[in-house]
Design an enzyme around this catalytic site. Structure first.
Site, short mmCIF file in Angstrom:
data_model
loop_
_atom_site.label_atom_id
_atom_site.label_comp_id
_atom_site.label_asym_id
_atom_site.label_seq_id
_atom_site.Cartn_x
_atom_site.Cartn_y
_atom_site.Cartn_z
N GLY A 4 0.45 -4.06 -3.93
CA GLY A 4 1.64 -4.51 -3.20
C GLY A 4 1.65 -6.01 -2.98
O GLY A 4 2.68 -6.58 -2.63
N THR A 49 0.83 3.96 1.40
CA THR A 49 0.09 2.87 0.78
C THR A 49 1.05 1.73 0.46
O THR A 49 2.26 1.89 0.50
CB THR A 49 -0.58 3.32 -0.54
OG1 THR A 49 0.43 3.54 -1.52
CG2 THR A 49 -1.42 4.56 -0.35
N CYS A 50 0.47 0.59 0.12
CA CYS A 50 1.29 -0.54 -0.33
C CYS A 50 1.11 -0.72 -1.84
O CYS A 50 1.19 -1.82 -2.35
CB CYS A 50 0.94 -1.82 0.44
SG CYS A 50 -0.72 -2.42 0.10
N THR A 51 0.85 0.36 -2.51
CA THR A 51 0.64 0.32 -3.95
C THR A 51 1.70 1.16 -4.65
O THR A 51 2.32 2.01 -4.04
CB THR A 51 -0.77 0.83 -4.32
OG1 THR A 51 -0.93 0.72 -5.73
CG2 THR A 51 -0.96 2.27 -3.91
#
Length: 95
Positions: A4, A49-51
């Site tokens: 991210g 998540t930041c993915t």
């Protein structure tokens, strides 16, 4: 995993590879398992998540659900605007 952050920190891309992705996926799985063990009966676990990698998101969720049959996906519990990978999850998600 930091995916991210790629837009904000282009230098991070230089250190990104399959080994790092596998390491991060495993770490995410450990975190998910640890958090699941902290819930009371009937509790709600939100995995975020930041993915954008399916390995850290959808696949981690699928494997978690295979190992933890007493957990299930709560349809309609996702925030508006979230995209989902699996077809049966998409019906409750908005683009």
């Amino acid at each position: 995993s930091g995916e991210g952050m790629f837009r904000k920190e282009p230098e991070m891309l230089k250190s990104w590879n399959d080994a790092m992705l596998d390491f991060c996926r495993k770490e995410q799985a450990k975190i998910l398992e640890a958090c699941a063990g902290l819930l009371r009966s009937g509790g709600l676990l939100l995995y975020s998540t930041c993915t954008f990698s399916p390995e850290e998101n959808e696949r981690n969720i699928e494997k978690f659900l295979e190992r933890n049959r007493d957990f299930s996906i709560e349809h309609g519990a996702r925030p508006e605007g979230l995209s989902c990978g699996r077809a049966e999850w998409r019906r409750d998600c908005r683009p």
